[in-house]
Design an enzyme around this catalytic site. Structure first.
Site, short mmCIF file in Angstrom:
data_model
loop_
_atom_site.label_atom_id
_atom_site.label_comp_id
_atom_site.label_asym_id
_atom_site.label_seq_id
_atom_site.Cartn_x
_atom_site.Cartn_y
_atom_site.Cartn_z
CD GLU A 99 9.47 10.10 -2.78
OE1 GLU A 99 10.44 10.41 -3.51
OE2 GLU A 99 8.37 9.75 -3.21
CG HIS B 47 12.08 14.58 10.90
ND1 HIS B 47 11.96 15.77 10.23
CD2 HIS B 47 11.52 13.66 10.10
CE1 HIS B 47 11.33 15.56 9.09
NE2 HIS B 47 11.06 14.29 8.99
CG HIS B 48 11.45 10.18 9.03
ND1 HIS B 48 10.10 10.06 8.83
CD2 HIS B 48 11.84 11.23 8.27
CE1 HIS B 48 9.70 10.98 7.98
NE2 HIS B 48 10.74 11.71 7.62
CG HIS C 240 -1.57 1.30 1.51
ND1 HIS C 240 -2.52 1.85 0.70
CD2 HIS C 240 -1.40 2.19 2.52
CE1 HIS C 240 -2.91 3.01 1.19
NE2 HIS C 240 -2.24 3.25 2.31
NE ARG D 167 3.81 3.65 10.56
CZ ARG D 167 4.68 4.30 9.76
NH1 ARG D 167 5.62 5.06 10.28
NH2 ARG D 167 4.59 4.19 8.46
CG ASP E 119 6.31 17.60 -26.98
OD1 ASP E 119 6.65 17.12 -25.89
OD2 ASP E 119 5.48 17.07 -27.74
CB THR F 100 5.30 25.18 5.51
OG1 THR F 100 6.48 24.41 5.32
CG2 THR F 100 4.14 24.43 4.90
CB SER G 78 10.91 5.90 -14.28
OG SER G 78 9.82 6.74 -14.44
CB SER G 79 12.04 9.35 -10.49
OG SER G 79 10.95 8.60 -10.08
CD1 TRP H 36 6.47 3.56 3.97
CD2 TRP H 36 7.65 4.40 2.28
NE1 TRP H 36 6.81 4.85 4.30
CE2 TRP H 36 7.53 5.40 3.29
CE3 TRP H 36 8.36 4.72 1.12
CZ2 TRP H 36 8.10 6.67 3.16
CZ3 TRP H 36 8.91 5.99 1.00
CH2 TRP H 36 8.78 6.95 2.01
CE LYS I 80 4.43 27.44 -1.44
NZ LYS I 80 5.33 28.28 -2.24
CG HIS J 226 12.26 14.94 5.19
ND1 HIS J 226 11.13 14.81 5.96
CD2 HIS J 226 12.25 16.20 4.73
CE1 HIS J 226 10.48 15.95 5.96
NE2 HIS J 226 11.14 16.81 5.23
CB SER K 209 0.52 28.92 -6.03
OG SER K 209 1.08 28.51 -4.83
CE1 TYR L 237 8.18 19.49 3.49
CE2 TYR L 237 10.05 18.12 4.04
CZ TYR L 237 9.00 18.92 4.43
OH TYR L 237 8.77 19.12 5.76
C1 HEA Z 1 -0.26 9.18 -0.94
C2 HEA Z 1 -0.24 8.14 -0.36
C3 HEA Z 1 -1.33 7.42 0.35
C4 HEA Z 1 -2.69 7.39 0.12
C5 HEA Z 1 -3.48 8.09 -0.96
C6 HEA Z 1 -3.24 6.52 1.13
C7 HEA Z 1 -4.60 6.21 1.21
C8 HEA Z 1 -5.13 5.41 2.21
N1 HEA Z 1 -4.46 4.82 3.24
FE1 HEA Z 1 -2.46 4.81 3.51
N2 HEA Z 1 -0.44 4.81 3.76
C9 HEA Z 1 0.49 5.48 3.01
C10 HEA Z 1 0.21 6.35 1.98
C11 HEA Z 1 -1.07 6.58 1.47
N3 HEA Z 1 -2.24 6.05 1.94
C12 HEA Z 1 1.81 5.17 3.45
C13 HEA Z 1 3.11 5.71 2.88
C14 HEA Z 1 1.68 4.28 4.51
C15 HEA Z 1 2.79 3.65 5.35
C16 HEA Z 1 3.08 2.27 4.90
C17 HEA Z 1 4.05 1.63 5.84
O1 HEA Z 1 3.81 1.62 7.06
O2 HEA Z 1 5.06 1.14 5.36
C18 HEA Z 1 0.25 4.08 4.69
C19 HEA Z 1 -0.30 3.28 5.69
C20 HEA Z 1 -1.65 3.15 5.92
C21 HEA Z 1 -2.20 2.51 7.07
C22 HEA Z 1 -1.42 1.91 8.22
C23 HEA Z 1 -1.13 0.49 7.96
C24 HEA Z 1 -0.32 -0.08 9.05
O3 HEA Z 1 0.38 0.64 9.76
O4 HEA Z 1 -0.37 -1.30 9.18
C25 HEA Z 1 -3.57 2.55 6.93
C26 HEA Z 1 -4.52 1.99 7.91
O5 HEA Z 1 -5.62 2.31 7.96
C27 HEA Z 1 -3.85 3.23 5.69
C28 HEA Z 1 -5.12 3.48 5.18
C29 HEA Z 1 -5.37 4.18 4.01
C30 HEA Z 1 -6.71 4.34 3.45
C31 HEA Z 1 -7.97 3.76 4.01
C32 HEA Z 1 -6.54 5.12 2.32
C33 HEA Z 1 -7.67 5.58 1.41
O6 HEA Z 1 -7.58 6.97 1.24
C34 HEA Z 1 -7.65 4.89 0.09
C35 HEA Z 1 -8.90 5.21 -0.69
C36 HEA Z 1 -8.83 4.73 -2.10
C37 HEA Z 1 -9.48 3.68 -2.62
C38 HEA Z 1 -10.32 2.79 -1.80
C39 HEA Z 1 -9.28 3.33 -4.06
C40 HEA Z 1 -10.13 4.11 -5.01
C41 HEA Z 1 -11.43 3.46 -5.12
C42 HEA Z 1 -12.16 3.40 -6.24
C43 HEA Z 1 -11.77 4.00 -7.53
C44 HEA Z 1 -13.45 2.77 -6.17
C45 HEA Z 1 -13.45 1.33 -5.87
C46 HEA Z 1 -13.56 1.15 -4.40
C47 HEA Z 1 -14.29 0.27 -3.73
C48 HEA Z 1 -14.88 -0.94 -4.35
C49 HEA Z 1 -14.51 0.45 -2.26
N4 HEA Z 1 -2.66 3.59 5.10
C1 HEA Z 2 3.59 15.20 1.75
C2 HEA Z 2 4.27 14.66 2.64
C3 HEA Z 2 4.70 15.22 3.95
C4 HEA Z 2 4.82 16.54 4.37
C5 HEA Z 2 4.56 17.80 3.61
C6 HEA Z 2 5.29 16.47 5.74
C7 HEA Z 2 5.56 17.60 6.50
C8 HEA Z 2 6.13 17.57 7.75
N1 HEA Z 2 6.45 16.45 8.48
FE1 HEA Z 2 6.04 14.54 7.95
N2 HEA Z 2 5.92 12.62 7.30
C9 HEA Z 2 5.47 12.20 6.07
C10 HEA Z 2 5.05 13.01 5.04
C11 HEA Z 2 5.07 14.39 5.08
N3 HEA Z 2 5.42 15.17 6.13
C12 HEA Z 2 5.45 10.77 6.00
C13 HEA Z 2 5.04 9.93 4.80
C14 HEA Z 2 5.92 10.32 7.23
C15 HEA Z 2 6.05 8.88 7.73
C16 HEA Z 2 7.04 8.06 7.04
C17 HEA Z 2 7.03 6.67 7.61
O1 HEA Z 2 7.58 6.48 8.70
O2 HEA Z 2 6.47 5.77 6.96
C18 HEA Z 2 6.22 11.51 8.01
C19 HEA Z 2 6.76 11.47 9.29
C20 HEA Z 2 7.18 12.59 9.98
C21 HEA Z 2 7.96 12.53 11.18
C22 HEA Z 2 8.50 11.27 11.86
C23 HEA Z 2 7.49 10.71 12.78
C24 HEA Z 2 7.94 9.44 13.37
O3 HEA Z 2 8.00 8.43 12.67
O4 HEA Z 2 8.22 9.44 14.56
C25 HEA Z 2 8.19 13.83 11.57
C26 HEA Z 2 8.97 14.23 12.76
O5 HEA Z 2 9.46 15.25 12.89
C27 HEA Z 2 7.54 14.68 10.60
C28 HEA Z 2 7.54 16.07 10.63
C29 HEA Z 2 7.03 16.88 9.63
C30 HEA Z 2 7.08 18.34 9.67
C31 HEA Z 2 7.62 19.18 10.78
C32 HEA Z 2 6.53 18.76 8.49
C33 HEA Z 2 6.39 20.20 8.06
O6 HEA Z 2 6.82 20.36 6.74
C34 HEA Z 2 5.00 20.72 8.19
C35 HEA Z 2 4.96 22.24 8.04
C36 HEA Z 2 3.57 22.81 8.00
C37 HEA Z 2 2.94 23.47 8.99
C38 HEA Z 2 3.56 23.64 10.33
C39 HEA Z 2 1.55 23.99 8.83
C40 HEA Z 2 1.45 25.37 8.21
C41 HEA Z 2 2.22 26.43 8.91
C42 HEA Z 2 1.67 27.51 9.54
C43 HEA Z 2 0.21 27.78 9.56
C44 HEA Z 2 2.64 28.46 10.14
C45 HEA Z 2 2.60 28.57 11.63
C46 HEA Z 2 2.89 27.30 12.30
C47 HEA Z 2 3.71 27.14 13.35
C48 HEA Z 2 4.56 28.20 13.93
C49 HEA Z 2 3.80 25.78 14.00
N4 HEA Z 2 6.93 13.90 9.65
CU CU Z 3 10.40 13.69 7.16
#
Ligand code: HEA
Ligand code: HEA
Ligand code: CU
Ligand code: CUA
Lengths: 528, 293, 315
Positions: free
Chosen positions: A258, A305-306, A80, A453, A109, A331, A172-173, A145, A334, A256, A271, A260
Site C-alpha cells: 500500500e 519490517h513494521h 487522520h 507516537r 476514454d 529507488t 472501489s480500488s 489506522w 530512480k 507495505h 519522471s 508503494y
Molecule cells: C498522506 C498522508 C498524510 C498527510 C498528507 C498527513 C498530513 C499531516 N499529518 Fe499525518 N499521518 C498520516 C498520514 C498523513 N498525514 C498517517 C498514516 C498517520 C498515522 C496514523 C496512525 O498512527 O494511525 C499520521 C499521523 C500523524 C501524527 C501522529 C499522531 C499520533 O501519533 O498520535 C501527526 C502529529 O503531528 C500528524 C500530523 C500531520 C499534519 C500536521 C499534517 C499536515 O500536513 C496537514 C496539513 C493540511 C491541512 C491543515 C488541511 C488543508 C488546509 C486547508 C485547505 C486550509 C484550511 C486550514 C486551516 C483553517 C488551518 N500526522
Molecule cells: C509513500 C510511502 C512510503 C515509502 C515510499 C516508504 C519507503 C520506505 N520505508 Fe516506510 N513507512 C511508510 C510509508 C512509506 N515508506 C509508512 C506510512 C510507515 C508507517 C506505518 C505505520 O506504522 O503507521 C512506514 C514505516 C516504515 C518502517 C517501520 C517502522 C516502524 O514502525 O518501526 C520501516 C522499517 O523498515 C520502513 C522502511 C522503509 C524503507 C526502507 C523505504 C524505502 O523504500 C526507501 C528507499 C529510498 C531511499 C533509500 C532514498 C533514495 C535512494 C538513494 C539516494 C540511493 C542510495 C541510498 C542508500 C544506499 C541508502 N518504513
Molecule cells: Cu513498509
C-alpha cells in the site's frame, strides 16, 4: 495520416459535450468528469484529514490534556491516518490516472466507463460510513489506522461501520485498478508499444497490479476482525490457538505494498515533470521501468519490517531487514536517473518543477530514515516513536502529496485552458516547503529523544520541539489556501494556455488542444 | 506502425450510467443495515434486506443493459478484450482474498501452535512453559483454552471426497459445454451446462449437510478454536463462491436457451466458466490443506 | 563529532534556539538517541550513528550533484540541453555501489542482532505483564510480585481541567508508584506478556523495546551498567490510557538489590537459574479477546511485599 479510426461511437444526441445539469456528475462515464470528481473529493478529504491533524497538533502544543479527551485524541489520529491514506492520496492518484491515462495512451476514454463511475461514487459513501462513526456512542475507531487486534476489538458501535467502509473502499480500488489495467493494455494507440509508454502510464500499470493484489488481503484482514468480534472465531486469540500478531502479518502484507501504491504514481509524475523542464529526454527509460517493477516485486516480501518488535525468529528478522534495505537500490536508480536527466539540461523553474525538485530532496530524506528503520536493532529503538512519524510524513507528504501538487500545476493548463498564476504558485511553493520542514523535521529529534507516537500527552522535556511542530503545522495547513485560490482562479480564467503549454513538453497530452476536448482521441494518434 | 494488421474498430462509449449509482445506494444501505444489525439494532435486518433488494434490482438492470448491448452488436472485439482483462484481474483479486485465509491456516500450523505448544523457537520460546504448560499442540487444535470443548475432526474421505469428485466433474462438464458452443452444437451446450448447474447445486447441498453434521454431531463449530475458525471460514467463503457461480451458470443456461451466444462471441459464457474453474482450483487447495493435512 | 553537535548547529541556523534550551535541561540529548546504560543500548547507538553518517554522506553527494546542475545547467544562464539518455556503465555503477553500501550497513546490524537474541544463561528472570494501563512485575527467582502504575501527582495533573501544570510535577507522566528494581551488572531476562491488549515495554536507556502480546511471551535481556533511575513508557497504542503507563526502573548495586529483596519478603536463590521451565505461572493472562476483562486496578496499592495470590517460589 494513416491513423486508424477508433472512433467513439455513442448515442447521437450528445456528440459534443457533457449532459446538462447536476445529474451529469452522477451518471457520467466520461474519464475527465470522473477524474475531476476524484480530485475534488480528494481535496475535500484533505481539508477534513488536515483538520484532524490540526486537532492533534493543537492538543500536543503543550504537555497535559487541554483540548480533547485522550480517547478522542486516538480517534483523531486514527481518522487522520485513514482519511489521508484512503481519502486523499489514493483518490488523488486515481483522479490523475482518469484524467491523463486515456490521453497519454491515445484513447477516447477509459476501457470500462460504467465501472469507472461505479468506482468513484462508492468513495463518498464509504467515507460517509466511516466519518459517521464520530457521532456514535463509543466514538470513532481509535486504535490507529492499522487497527491492531485485540485493541481494535474494544471499539464500540463504530466497529462494523469501520469494517464495511474498508470493504467498500476495497471494492472501489479494485474496480478502479481493473479499469486502469484494461485501459493501458487494451486501449493504447496501436503504434504505442509498451516500452514507448510514458512513465506515468507505466507507474500506474504497476500500481494497479499492486492494488488488485493487496486490497483483497486488507478486506480479508478486517473480515477476520469482524468474525472474531461478533462470531466467536479465534483468529487473533491465543487461547484458541490464534495469535494477535497474525493480524499484523495479514495487515502489513497489504500495508507495505500500500505505501508503494502511494509512491509509484508519484515517481511516474516526477519522471514526466523533470524532462519537460530540463528540456532533455528522461535518462535511463528502460532502467526506470525495471526499477518500478522490482520495487513492486520487493514490496511483497518486506512487510514484517513494521513488526520487528513483535518477537519474530532471528532468521525472519534478518530476511526482512535485507529485503527491505534492498529496496533502496531500485529507488536509488530512480533518483540517479532524475539527476542525470537534469545534468547538462537547460532548466527553468516553474512551479511544477519546483515541487518536483523538492520531492527529490525531501523524499530522499524520508528514504534515508526508512533505511535507518530497516536496521532491525536500531528499529527496536525507533519503532513506534515520532521518528517513524517523521519518516512517513516525509515520504507521504513531501513525497506523494508534493508530487500530486506538482502534477496539478503541471496539467492544470491542459485541463482548464488557462495558465495559473505563476507568482502565487511560487509563493505557495516556498511557504509550503519551508513550513513543511518546520513541521516534520523536528519530529526526528522528538522520536530519537524518546517520544512515542499515538500519545495524547508527553513528558515536559519534549515541549519546545512540539511547539515548533505545531506552528509548522498551522502554517503549512494555511498555505494550502493559496493553492486553493490559484486553482479556482485558473478554472475561472487567466492567460490562454497554448496546446503545448510547456516549452519542453513531450507526449500525446500536449498534442491535444487546451482545454482538452470532452472525448480525448477519437482517432488513434501516431507515436514514434 | 504496421497499418495492414489493423482492422477498423468502433469503440462504444456509453453515456450515462444510472445503474451504478442505484447499485451504490443499495450497497450502502446493505452494509449500513448489516452494521446496525451487528450492533443489535432491530431495524438492522430490515435495512439490510432493503439494500440487498436494491442491489439485486441493480444487477438485473445493469447486466440486462450490457446483455442487450452485446446482442445488438455494440460490443466489438476491443470491448470484448477489455471485458476479458477485467474478468481475469477480478479473479486474480479473488485469489488474493483466499490467499489471506490460507495464510492464516499456514501461520497457525507453523508458528502460533508450535509456540503455544512448546515446540517453537526464538524469542517466544518460554510461552509454553510460562503460560500454557499443560497444553500440547498438534493439528487440529482448538487452542490451549480448549475453546468450544471437545470436538471431532471433519473427515476427509466422507462428504468432502464426494464433493471433490462433484466439483471436478463439473469443471469437465462446463468445458464440454464450451466445446459445444465453439462448434455450434446446441444440445451439447445445454446438456453440459445443465449438468454443471446440477452438480454445482448438489455441492452446495452436500456442504450444507456437512455443516449440519459438524454442528450437531461433531461439536465442530465456529467457536472451536483455530481449527473451527479456519475450517468454517475457508470452506464457508468457498461455498459462497460456489453458490454465486452456480447462480451465474443458471443465468448463462437461460441465455443459451434464449439463443444468446455464438461460436465466436460468447464472453459472458467464458467469464462464468473461468470463474467456475477458479472455484474448482480453490477447492482442490482446500481439500488438501483443510481436510487432509 | 557527536551528532547532537551537528544538529545543534543546524537547529541554531534554522532559528530553533528554543529547542536547545530544553535540550540542556535534561541529561540526555533532546536531539538524539541516548547512549544508554546497557551493552545493547551501546551497540544500537553505534549502529544508529553508523547508518546516520553513511546517509549523510550519500545525501551530500546526491544533493551536491543536484545543486550543481541547478546552478549551472539552467536556461537563464544560457545552458543548452544535451541529448544523452543512456549510459550502461554509469547505470551499472549506481546500482552496484549502493548495494555495497547497504552491505556495509547490514553486516554490523546482523552481528548486533545475533547478540541481542542470545537469551541464554540469564542471572535472573523477571516476568513483565502489561495491563490497561499499568504493569506487573514478577520476580520469578525471588518470589516478589507487584503492580506499577502512574504516580499519583502526574495522574492528578494529567486530568483535563485539573489546573495543575505538568511543569510543576516531577517527572510528569514518567513516574510510577512502584518502580521495577534490578541489580546492576547482571544479565536479566525479561519475559514480557500482556493480560489484555498489546503493549510494548520500552526504556530508551536500555536500547530496545519489546511488544507485550496477550497469550505469548516475548524475551528481552538487559544488563544495566550504572546504578540509577531510568524512565520509559508503553510504546504500543493500547487505548485511552496509552500515554499514561510509564515504566521506571531503578538499578541498584547487587548488594543493595539483595537488601531490597530481603526487605520486601523475597528470597535469594543461590544459583543463577538456567532454563525457563519450572517457573511460576503467575496470573493467567489472555482473557477472551472478544470480551476484554474489566479494566480493574489490581490490588497493587501496597505491594512490594509478596502477595501470595500472585506469586510463589520457583526454585
Ligand atoms: C498522506 C498522508 C498524510 C498527510 C498528507 C498527513 C498530513 C499531516 N499529518 Fe499525518 N499521518 C498520516 C498520514 C498523513 N498525514 C498517517 C498514516 C498517520 C498515522 C496514523 C496512525 O498512527 O494511525 C499520521 C499521523 C500523524 C501524527 C501522529 C499522531 C499520533 O501519533 O498520535 C501527526 C502529529 O503531528 C500528524 C500530523 C500531520 C499534519 C500536521 C499534517 C499536515 O500536513 C496537514 C496539513 C493540511 C491541512 C491543515 C488541511 C488543508 C488546509 C486547508 C485547505 C486550509 C484550511 C486550514 C486551516 C483553517 C488551518 N500526522
Ligand atoms: C509513500 C510511502 C512510503 C515509502 C515510499 C516508504 C519507503 C520506505 N520505508 Fe516506510 N513507512 C511508510 C510509508 C512509506 N515508506 C509508512 C506510512 C510507515 C508507517 C506505518 C505505520 O506504522 O503507521 C512506514 C514505516 C516504515 C518502517 C517501520 C517502522 C516502524 O514502525 O518501526 C520501516 C522499517 O523498515 C520502513 C522502511 C522503509 C524503507 C526502507 C523505504 C524505502 O523504500 C526507501 C528507499 C529510498 C531511499 C533509500 C532514498 C533514495 C535512494 C538513494 C539516494 C540511493 C542510495 C541510498 C542508500 C544506499 C541508502 N518504513
Ligand atoms: Cu513498509
Ligand atoms: Cu500500554 Cu500503550
Amino acid at each position: 495520416m494513416n491513423a486508424h479510426t477508433v472512433a467513439a461511437a455513442h448515442d447521437d444526441h450528445v456528440h459534443h459535450g457533457p449532459a446538462k445539469g447536476w445529474m451529469r456528475w452522477i451518471t457520467t462515464t466520461n474519464h475527465k468528469d470522473i477524474g475531476t470528481l476524484y480530485l475534488v473529493f480528494s481535496g475535500v478529504m484533505f481539508v477534513i484529514g488536515g483538520l484532524f491533524a490540526l486537532g492533534i497538533r493543537a492538543e500536543l502544543f503543550e504537555p497535559g490534556m487541554q483540548i480533547v479527551d485522550p480517547y478522542f485524541f486516538n480517534e483523531l489520529t486514527t481518522m487522520h491516518g485513514l482519511v489521508m491514506i484512503f481519502g486523499v492520496i489514493m483518490p488523488a492518484f486515481v483522479g490523475l490516472a482518469n484524467w491523463m491515462l486515456p490521453i497519454m495512451v491515445g484513447a477516447p476514454d477509459m476501457a470500462l466507463p460504467r465501472l469507472n463511475n461505479f468506482s468513484f461514487w462508492i468513495m463518498p459513501f464509504a467515507f460517509i460510513l466511516l466519518l459517521s462513526t464520530f457521532f456514535m456512542p463509543g466514538g470513532a475507531p481509535a486504535m490507529g489506522w492499522t487497527n491492531y487486534a485485540p485493541q481494535s476489538l474494544q471499539t464500540g458501535m463504530a466497529f462494523p461501520f469501520l469494517v464495511f467502509s474498508i470493504h467498500l473502499m476495497g471494492i472501489s480500488s479494485v474496480a478502479g485498478a481493473i479499469n486502469v489495467i484494461a485501459t493501458i493494455l487494451n486501449m493504447r494507440a496501436p503504434t504505442m508499444k509498451l516500452m514507448k509508454m510514458p512513465m506515468f502510464v507505466w507507474s500506474w500499470l504497476i500500481t494497479a497490479f499492486l492494488l488488485i493484489a493487496v486490497m483483497p488481503v486488507l478486506a480479508g484482514a478486517v473480515t477476520m476482525l469482524l468474525m472474531d468480534k461478533y462470531f466467536g472465531t479465534s483468529f487473533f486469540f491465543a487461547g484458541g490457538g490464534g495469535d494477535p500478531v497474525l493480524y499484523q502479518h495479514v495487515f502489513w502484507f497489504f500495508g507495505h505494498p500500500e505505501v508503494y501504491i502511494m509512491i509509484l504514481p508519484a515517481f511516474g509524475i516526477i519522471s514526466e515533470i523533470i524532462p519537460t523542464f530540463a528540456r532533455k529526454p528522461l535518462f535511463g527509460y528502460a532502467s526506470m521501468v525495471y526499477a518500478l517493477a522490482s520495487i513492486a516485486f520487493l514490496s511483497f516480501i518486506v512487510w514484517a519490517h513494521h513488526m520487528f518488535t513483535v518477537g519474530m525468529p532471528l532468521s525472519a528478522e534478518i530476511f526482512f531487514m535485507f529485503s527491505t534495505m534492498l529496496i533502496a537500490v531500485p529507488t536509488g536508480i530512480k533518483i540517479f536517473n532524475w539527476l542525470a536527466t537534469m545534468w547538462r539540461g537547460s532548466m527553468t523553474f516553474e512551479t511544477p518543477m519546483l515541487f518536483a525538485l523538492a520531492f527529490i530532496v525531501l523524499f530522499t530524506i524520508g528514504g534515508f530514515s526508512g533505511v535507518m528503520l530497516a536496521i532491525v536493532p536500531a528499529d527496536f529503538q525507533y519503532q513506534d516513536t515520532y521518528f517513524v512519524v517523521a519518516h512517513f510524513h516525509y515520504v507521504l507528504v513531501t513525497g506523494s502529496a508534493f508530487a500530486i501538487i506538482g502534477a496539478i500545476y503541471y496539467w492544470l493548463p491542459k485541463w482548464t485552458g488557462h495558465m495559473y498564476n505563476e507568482f502565487w504558485g511560487k509563493t505557495h511553493f516556498w511557504i509550503s516547503v519551508i513550513s513543511v520542514n518546520v513541521l516534520y523535521f523536528p519530529m526526528h529529534f522528538l522520536g530519537l529523544a524518546g517520544m512515542p507516537r499515538r500519545t495524547a500527552d508527553y513528558a515536559v522535556q519534549f515541549t519546545s520541539m512540539n511547539q515548533i511542530v505545531t506552528v509548522g503545522a498551522f502554517v503549512f495547513g494555511l498555505s494550502q489556501l493559496i493553492f486553493l485560490g490559484v486553482i479556482i482562479a485558473c478554472v475561472r480564467g487567466g492567460k490562454k494556455a497554448t496546446d503545448e503549454v510547456w516549452e519542453g513538453a513531450n507526449g500525446l497530452e500536449w498534442t491535444l488542444p487546451s482545454p482538452a476536448p470532452y472525448h480525448s482521441f477519437e482517432t488513434a494518434p501516431e507515436v514514434d | 506502425m504496421s497499418q495492414t494488421t489493423l482492422v477498423e474498430e468502433k469503440y462504444h462509449v456509453p453515456h450515462a450510467a444510472p445503474w451504478s449509482i442505484i447499485g451504490i445506494i443499495g450497497l450502502f444501505t446493505l452494509v449500513f443495515g448489516g452494521a446496525l444489525w451487528l450492533d443489535n439494532f432491530w431495524m438492522g435486518k430490515i435495512v439490510l434486506a432493503a439494500g440487498a433488494a436494491v442491489v439485486l434490482v441493480m444487477m438485473f438492470g445493469w447486466f440486462g443493459t450490457v446483455i442487450k448491448e452485446s446482442e445488438h452488436g455494440l460490443n466489438n472485439a476491443q470491448v470484448d478484450r477489455s471485458y476479458r482483462w477485467g474478468m481475469s484481474f477480478f479473479i486474480f483479486s479473488e485469489v488474493m482474498f483466499f490467499a489471506a485465509f490460507f495464510g492464516t491456516l499456514f501461520y497457525a500450523h507453523q508458528f502460533s501452535l508450535p509456540w503455544l505448544g512448546g515446540t517453537g523457537s526464538g524469542a517466544k520460546f518460554p510461552t509454553h512453559a510460562m503460560l500454557w504448560s499443560g497444553f500440547s499442540a498438534g493439528w487440529p487444535s482448538n487452542g490451549p483454552a480448549q475453546l468450544g470443548g471437545h470436538f471431532q475432526v471433519m473427515d476427509a474421505v466422507g462428504i468432502a471426497a464426494i464433493n471433490t469428485v462433484i466439483l471436478l466433474s463439473s469443471s469437465v462438464t462446463v468445458t464440454i459445454a464450451h466445446w459445444g458452443l465453439k462448434e455450434n452444437k446446441r444440445l451439447q451446450v445445454i446438456l453440459g451446462l445443465l449438468a454443471t448447474v446440477v452438480l454445482g447445486f448438489s455441492f452446495v447441498a452436500l456442504q450444507a449437510h456437512e455443516y449440519m453434521d459438524a454442528y450437531l454431531n461433531l461439536n465442530l463449530t465456529l467457536h472451536t478454536g483455530i481449527y473451527g475458525t479456519t475450517f468454517f471460514m475457508l470452506t464457508g467463503f468457498h461455498g459462497l463462491h460456489v453458490t454465486i457461480g452456480a447462480i451465474m451458470l443458471t443465468v448463462i443456461l437461460i441465455r443459451v436457451l434464449k439463443g444468446h451466444f455464438t461460436a465466436d462471441h460468447h464472453f459472458g459464457f467464458e467469464a462464468v466458466s473461468w470463474y467456475w474453474h477458479f472455484v474448482d482450483v480453490v477447492w482442490l487447495c482446500l481439500y488438501v490443506f483443510v481436510y487432509w493435512i | 563529532m557527536s551528532i547532537s553537535k551537528l544538529e545543534r548547529t543546524i537547529a541554531a541556523v534554522a532559528g530553533l534556539g528554543l529547542a536547545l534550551a530544553s535540550g540542556a535541561a535534561s541529561a540526555d540529548s533532546a536531539f538524539n538517541l541516548p547512549q544508554g546504560v546497557t551493552p545493547i543500548s551501546h551497540w544500537v547507538y553505534g549502529l544508529h550513528m553508523h547508518t546516520f553518517w553513511i546517509c549523510v554522506g550519500i545525501a551530500v553527494v546526491v544533493f551536491g550533484i543536484m545543486l550543481i546542475s541547478i546552478i549551472f545547467h539552467r536556461k537563464s544562464r544560457g545552458a543548452v540541453a544535451a541529448n544523452f539518455h543512456e549510459n550502461i556503465y554509469i547505470e551499472m555503477a549506481w546500482t552496484i555501489v549502493p548495494a555495497i553500501i547497504l552491505i556495509i550497513m547490514a553486516v554490523p546490524a546482523v552481528n548486533v542482532l545475533v547478540k541481542m537474541e542470545d537469551y541464554s544463561k540469564p542471572d535472573m528472570s523477571i516476568k513483565v505483564t502489561g495491563y490497561q494501563w499499568l504493569w506487573k512485575y514478577d520476580y520469578v527467582n525471588n518470589g516478589i510480585s507487584y503492580y506499577s502504575k502512574l504516580a499519583e501527582d502526574s495522574n492528578r495533573a494529567r486530568m483535563m481541567g485539573s489546573r495543575l501544570s505538568p511543569f510543576d510535577v516531577k517527572h510528569y507522566i514518567r513516574d510510577v508508584d512502584h518502580p521495577l528494581v534490578v541489580p546492576t551488572g547482571k544479565k536479566i531476562r525479561l519475559m514480557i506478556t500482556s493480560g489484555d491488549v498489546i503493549h510494548s515495554w520500552w526504556v530508551p536507556d536500555f536500547g530496545a523495546k519489546t511488544d507485550a502480546i496477550p497469550g505469548y511471551i516475548n524475551q528481552m535481556w538487559i544488563k544495566v551498567e550504572k546504578p540509577g533511575t531510568y524512565r520509559g513508557q508503553c510504546a504500543e497504542l493500547c487505548g485511552r490510557g496509552h500515554a499514561f503507563m510509564p515504566i521506571v526502573v531503578v538499578a541498584k548495586t547487587p548488594a543493595d538489590f539483595r537488601k531490597w529483596v530481603k526487605a520486601h519478603g523475597g528470597h535469594l536463590p543461590n544459583k543463577p537459574q538456567a532454563g525457563g521451565a519450572t517457573i511460576n505461572r503467575g496470573r493467567q493472562p489472555a482473557p477472551n479477546a472478544t470480551q476484554p476483562p474489566p479494566q480493574t486496578t489490581p490490588p497493587g496499592e501496597k505491594p512490594q511485599t509478596n502477595p501470595p495470590a500472585h506469586s510463589g517460589s520457583a526454585s
